[in-house]
Every structure is written in structure tokens, then in C-alpha cells.
Design a protein around this motif. Structure first.
Motif, mmCIF file in Angstrom:
data_model
loop_
_atom_site.group_PDB
_atom_site.id
_atom_site.type_symbol
_atom_site.label_atom_id
_atom_site.label_comp_id
_atom_site.label_asym_id
_atom_site.label_seq_id
_atom_site.Cartn_x
_atom_site.Cartn_y
_atom_site.Cartn_z
ATOM 1 N N UNK A 3 49.490 42.194 18.511
ATOM 2 C CA UNK A 3 50.368 43.335 18.755
ATOM 3 C C UNK A 3 50.084 44.508 17.822
ATOM 4 N N UNK A 4 49.429 44.253 16.711
ATOM 5 C CA UNK A 4 49.129 45.308 15.749
ATOM 6 C C UNK A 4 47.865 46.100 16.128
ATOM 7 N N UNK A 5 47.111 45.585 17.078
ATOM 8 C CA UNK A 5 45.885 46.257 17.509
ATOM 9 C C UNK A 5 46.194 47.093 18.743
ATOM 10 N N UNK A 6 45.845 48.369 18.677
ATOM 11 C CA UNK A 6 46.091 49.269 19.797
ATOM 12 C C UNK A 6 45.157 48.923 20.956
ATOM 13 N N UNK A 7 45.728 48.741 22.120
ATOM 14 C CA UNK A 7 44.944 48.429 23.300
ATOM 15 C C UNK A 7 44.188 49.674 23.765
ATOM 16 N N UNK A 8 42.940 49.496 24.121
ATOM 17 C CA UNK A 8 42.134 50.605 24.613
ATOM 18 C C UNK A 8 41.900 50.526 26.109
ATOM 19 N N UNK A 9 42.427 49.469 26.713
ATOM 20 C CA UNK A 9 42.274 49.321 28.152
ATOM 21 C C UNK A 9 43.640 49.055 28.790
ATOM 22 N N UNK A 10 43.669 49.194 30.094
ATOM 23 C CA UNK A 10 44.882 48.927 30.849
ATOM 24 C C UNK A 10 44.479 48.217 32.135
ATOM 25 N N UNK A 11 45.404 47.463 32.716
ATOM 26 C CA UNK A 11 45.115 46.682 33.912
ATOM 27 C C UNK A 11 46.276 46.758 34.883
ATOM 28 N N UNK A 12 45.952 46.826 36.178
ATOM 29 C CA UNK A 12 46.945 46.609 37.227
ATOM 30 C C UNK A 12 46.433 45.449 38.073
ATOM 31 N N UNK A 13 47.344 44.664 38.625
ATOM 32 C CA UNK A 13 46.942 43.499 39.408
ATOM 33 C C UNK A 13 47.954 43.228 40.514
ATOM 34 N N UNK A 14 47.474 42.595 41.577
ATOM 35 C CA UNK A 14 48.329 42.213 42.701
ATOM 36 C C UNK A 14 48.042 40.759 43.065
ATOM 37 N N UNK A 15 49.021 40.060 43.624
ATOM 38 C CA UNK A 15 48.808 38.658 43.988
ATOM 39 C C UNK A 15 48.153 38.502 45.355
ATOM 40 N N UNK A 16 47.462 37.368 45.534
ATOM 41 C CA UNK A 16 46.958 36.930 46.833
ATOM 42 C C UNK A 16 47.698 35.642 47.154
ATOM 43 N N UNK A 17 48.254 35.572 48.367
ATOM 44 C CA UNK A 17 49.072 34.429 48.750
ATOM 45 C C UNK A 17 48.369 33.522 49.749
ATOM 46 N N UNK A 18 48.675 32.238 49.660
ATOM 47 C CA UNK A 18 48.260 31.236 50.644
ATOM 48 C C UNK A 18 49.456 30.320 50.849
ATOM 49 N N UNK A 19 49.973 30.311 52.051
ATOM 50 C CA UNK A 19 51.167 29.518 52.397
ATOM 51 C C UNK A 19 52.329 29.805 51.442
ATOM 52 N N UNK A 20 52.529 31.071 51.133
ATOM 53 C CA UNK A 20 53.660 31.473 50.304
ATOM 54 C C UNK A 20 53.483 31.273 48.812
ATOM 55 N N UNK A 21 52.347 30.763 48.395
ATOM 56 C CA UNK A 21 52.086 30.545 46.978
ATOM 57 C C UNK A 21 51.011 31.503 46.491
ATOM 58 N N UNK A 22 51.163 31.968 45.273
ATOM 59 C CA UNK A 22 50.130 32.812 44.687
ATOM 60 C C UNK A 22 48.950 31.916 44.316
ATOM 61 N N UNK A 23 47.784 32.255 44.866
ATOM 62 C CA UNK A 23 46.591 31.448 44.589
ATOM 63 C C UNK A 23 45.544 32.218 43.793
ATOM 64 N N UNK A 24 45.722 33.534 43.714
ATOM 65 C CA UNK A 24 44.752 34.370 42.997
ATOM 66 C C UNK A 24 45.392 35.724 42.724
ATOM 67 N N UNK A 25 44.721 36.510 41.918
ATOM 68 C CA UNK A 25 45.119 37.893 41.723
ATOM 69 C C UNK A 25 43.877 38.772 41.816
ATOM 70 N N UNK A 26 44.107 39.989 42.260
ATOM 71 C CA UNK A 26 43.063 41.014 42.257
ATOM 72 C C UNK A 26 43.477 42.032 41.218
ATOM 73 N N UNK A 27 42.590 42.377 40.336
ATOM 74 C CA UNK A 27 42.947 43.300 39.272
ATOM 75 C C UNK A 27 41.899 44.364 39.031
ATOM 76 N N UNK A 28 42.351 45.405 38.408
ATOM 77 C CA UNK A 28 41.479 46.507 38.011
ATOM 78 C C UNK A 28 41.785 46.818 36.555
ATOM 79 N N UNK A 29 40.766 46.795 35.729
ATOM 80 C CA UNK A 29 40.903 47.113 34.306
ATOM 81 C C UNK A 29 40.038 48.332 34.012
#
Length: 70
Positions: A3-29
């Protein structure tokens, strides 16, 4: 991440579902200096959501014709 180190990157992500369960995520950093988070959300979140929905629909179609045992 420390927490003391300033982050230099950021990420957004969305879930991928299979039969109502999250099985993966797609992200962009990205490097924060290159683009503010609000701009990345505005520019890319909808695209990530569309790909996620397409993958989830493809998985659902795959399963619609097959009965899973187990």
C-alpha cells in the motif's frame, strides 16, 4: 501489492459466465500516465462487456444441445 508503493498502472475487468458461474475474466491494464481511468472506462469498458457477453452466449449455445452428466 504494498500500500505504500504508488501504483503506476490501472486495470478494468469484466466477468465471463458459464451456466451462471464466473469462469474467467477479461481485463485491460494500462499505464496510468498514458490514460486516465475515466477515459479508459469510456473507451474500452463497453467493448470488454460486449466480448464477455459474446463469449458467455457462445458457451450457453454450446451447452444448450448437450446434457451435462455429473
Amino acid at each position: 501489492r504494498d500500500a505504500m508503493i504508488e501504483s503506476r498502472s490501472s486495470t478494468i475487468a469484466v466477468p465471463v459466465f458459464d451456466r451462471g458461474e464466473i469462469i474467467a475474466t477479461l481485463g485491460l491494464t494500462w499505464i496510468k500516465a498514458a490514460m486516465p481511468q475515466a477515459r479508459a472506462v469510456e473507451k474500452y469498458l463497453g467493448k470488454l462487456q460486449a466480448v464477455s457477453a459474446q463469449l458467455s452466449a457462445t458457451l450457453a449455445e454450446r451447452d444448450s444441445g448437450h446434457r451435462r452428466i455429473g
